[in-house]
Scaffold this active site. Structure first.
Site, PDB file in Angstrom:
ATOM      1  N   SER A   1       0.653  -1.066   0.017  1.00 28.52           N
ATOM      2  CA  SER A   1       0.120   0.042  -0.016  1.00 28.52           C
ATOM      3  C   SER A   1       0.935   1.174   0.112  1.00 28.52           C
ATOM      4  O   SER A   1       1.927   1.562  -0.874  1.00 28.52           O
ATOM      5  CB  SER A   1      -1.076  -0.114   1.156  1.00 28.52           C
ATOM      6  OG  SER A   1      -2.079   0.854   1.044  1.00 28.52           O
TER       7      SER A   1
ATOM      8  N   GLU B   1      -9.135  -4.938  -4.660  1.00 31.12           N
ATOM      9  CA  GLU B   1      -8.740  -4.195  -3.457  1.00 31.12           C
ATOM     10  C   GLU B   1      -9.543  -3.329  -2.590  1.00 31.12           C
ATOM     11  O   GLU B   1      -9.412  -3.345  -1.137  1.00 31.12           O
ATOM     12  CB  GLU B   1      -7.839  -3.228  -4.155  1.00 31.12           C
ATOM     13  CG  GLU B   1      -6.811  -3.667  -4.968  1.00 31.12           C
ATOM     14  CD  GLU B   1      -5.234  -3.843  -4.128  1.00 31.12           C
ATOM     15  OE1 GLU B   1      -5.446  -3.654  -2.793  1.00 31.12           O
ATOM     16  OE2 GLU B   1      -4.192  -4.292  -4.603  1.00 31.12           O
TER      17      GLU B   1
ATOM     18  N   HIS C   1      -7.719  -5.600  -0.167  1.00 32.90           N
ATOM     19  CA  HIS C   1      -6.536  -4.753   0.269  1.00 32.90           C
ATOM     20  C   HIS C   1      -6.043  -5.500   1.437  1.00 32.90           C
ATOM     21  O   HIS C   1      -6.685  -5.979   2.526  1.00 32.90           O
ATOM     22  CB  HIS C   1      -6.941  -3.449   0.450  1.00 32.90           C
ATOM     23  CG  HIS C   1      -5.521  -2.283   0.564  1.00 32.90           C
ATOM     24  ND1 HIS C   1      -4.765  -2.641  -0.386  1.00 32.90           N
ATOM     25  CD2 HIS C   1      -5.430  -1.493   1.543  1.00 32.90           C
ATOM     26  CE1 HIS C   1      -4.019  -1.667  -0.281  1.00 32.90           C
ATOM     27  NE2 HIS C   1      -4.244  -0.913   0.641  1.00 32.90           N
TER      28      HIS C   1
END
Length: 502
Positions: free
Chosen positions: A188, A315, A411
């Site tokens: 990330s 995600e 995610h």
């Protein structure tokens, strides 16, 4: 207990209960506390010490408001926040590959003390694993106006990461690591940090390989960074000057930053920041960071660095699940979203065609997730390959059924697999509960790919060639669940990918 001798002083670690062949050392300072006279400045070297430093506990985390499961929070007054941790199966005389991990958290939260970043399992694959804390939020990424003709650097959080890599260069042989075989990795905002380091002259030569999972499409211009400073200063009740900002405590700036972000979150008319107001990010200031990473990869290629990229196929569903994203549930809201990001109607039409019968919310989550993470990450790999570098691309597509909604390939779900920490209770929300045997098998395969890449530069599948190449799909089931994501890329190739500024 095991003692290692570094240039700064001796440190004592402990063998892990999980693997007695691995020694862990926590909370080693790699730079001086970045407060007092050093606040808003580039990091300085940590002071040496006498005797043996007992490294049993993680160091303090950077100022933030988050309280993450299983991890310590920030306490006002904690200043020695620039520390790192080491898991090693080796010692002096060994030359093991080194993996340096940079945590994510939208540049405002997270730490190396999160249980999902425990390096024991990866170290058991023959790596020296290093994790680190760095400055976050305004302390790390806020723009500070010059004072007395002297400038405070932008991207202080990135400069902290470089300082940690310099510490690794200078000290890691004492722990059995090879100075010439360092891989920097992150997820990330940590992954975008990795991409920024590849574009920064100050980081040249500090690592040989890079791993970026779910890099986020967000890089501030000097103008947007200055605007954020004015907004945060106003929320803190201080002038947007060096003297005004330094008069506010770290906690004051954390609270003010949260207030600014919450204001955007509550205002549907506030434009692109409304949907997920992450107000900080690397600043393409032309100095510490010359260009945003995607542009830099084409203009200033780091062809001597091998790159391994991964993203998840769903995600943004995580951000919706934890409530950090705006709820877009009507066609009218979706049209405003597209207008705010200047996305053509043809792009949305393509997603609707590929997602027949999907509710508006799912279309929004798919488009936003690909714009922020999936398509951006893929283009980083392709751009690096197109500039002459070696790049490998993978996608995490593992889902898990059960009662109610399935646990998606969202995610952060890939990281407990890559670190081998599936049994850690704090990650069960991410992965859908206690792992099954097929999950452990997937985890072993992902760890092996990381370890092989760190050692040799080959994760086990062919590299990207230009805009094509093999893509490794990480899944517990057969089929083409991850490969099907490629169809969504057609619309982005036609529409172009907007580069986003926080």
């Amino acid at each position: 207990m095991t003692v290692f001798r570094t240039r700064s002083g001796a440190v004592r670690g402990r063998r892990t209960a999980r693997d007695p062949g691995v020694v862990v050392l926590r909370g080693i300072p790699y730079a001086a506390p970045p407060f007092g006279a050093d606040r808003f400045r580039a990091p300085r070297p940590a002071a040496a010490w006498d005797g043996i430093r007992d490294c049993a506990a993680f160091g303090p985390v950077a100022p933030q408001s988050a309280q993450l499961p299983g991890a310590p929070g920030w306490s006002p007054g904690d200043e020695d926040v620039l520390s790192l941790n080491i898991w090693t199966p080796g010692g002096v005389g060994d030359a093991l590959p080194v993996l340096v991990w940079i945590h994510g958290g939208a540049y405002v939260f997270g730490s190396s003390a999160q249980p999902d970043f425990d390096g024991t399992a990866l170290a058991g694959h023959g790596l020296v694993v290093v994790t680190l804390n760095y400055r976050l939020g305004f302390e790390g990424f806020g723009h500070v106006p010059p004072v007395g003709g002297e400038s405070c650097p932008d991207n202080r959080g990135l400069l902290d990461q470089i300082a940690a890599l310099e510490w690794v260069r200078d000290h890691i042989p004492a722990f059995g690591g090879a100075v010439g075989n360092v891989t920097v990795a992150g997820q990330s905002s940590g992954a975008t940090s990795v991409a920024c380091l590849m574009a920064m002259d100050r980081a040249r030569g500090l690592f040989r390989r890079a791993i970026a999972h779910s890099a986020v499409n967000s890089c501030a211009s000097p103008e947007s960074a200055a605007r954020t400073t004015r907004e945060v200063a106003a929320a803190a009740g201080v002038p947007a000057t060096y003297d005004g900002l330094v008069s506010a405590s770290p906690g004051d700036l954390v609270d003010a930053s949260d207030a600014v972000a919450d204001g955007y979150r509550r205002d549907p008319g506030s434009g692109s920041r409304h949907y997920d107001p992450a107000i900080y990010g690397p600043v393409a200031d032309g100095d510490t960071l010359p260009l945003d990473p995607l542009t830099a990869f084409a203009a200033r290629p780091a062809a001597d660095v091998d790159l391994l990229v991964c993203h998840t196929t769903e995600e943004y569903w995580l951000l919706d699940a934890v409530g950090s994203s705006a709820k877009i549930t009507t066609e009218e809201q979706l049209a405003v979203f597209a207008e705010d990001f200047r996305l053509p109607a043809s792009l949305l039409d393509g997603y609707r065609t590929l997602m027949p019968g999907a509710p508006v919310l799912d279309v929004y989550l798919a488009v936003y997730g690909d714009m922020l993470f999936g398509e951006y990450s893929s283009r980083l790999a392709e751009s690096h390959a197109g500039a002459g570098g070696r790049a490998f691309l993978s996608r995490f597509a593992r889902q898990r059924g059960g009662r109610g909604e399935p646990v998606r390939a969202w995610h952060c779900a890939d990281i407990p697999f890559a670190f081998g920490n599936l049994d850690e209770e704090s990650v069960h929300f991410l992965v859908g509960g206690p792992p099954a045997s097929v999950d452990h098998d997937l985890s072993r395969r992902m760890m092996r790919a990381w370890a092989d890449f760190a050692e040799t530069g080959d994760p086990g599948w062919p590299p990207v060639s230009g805009s094509t190449g093999a893509v490794r799909i990480w899944d517990t089931a057969g089929g083409d669940s991850g490969g099907a994501w490629e169809r969504f890329r057609t619309g982005w190739r036609g529409a172009g990918l907007p580069l986003l500024a926080p």
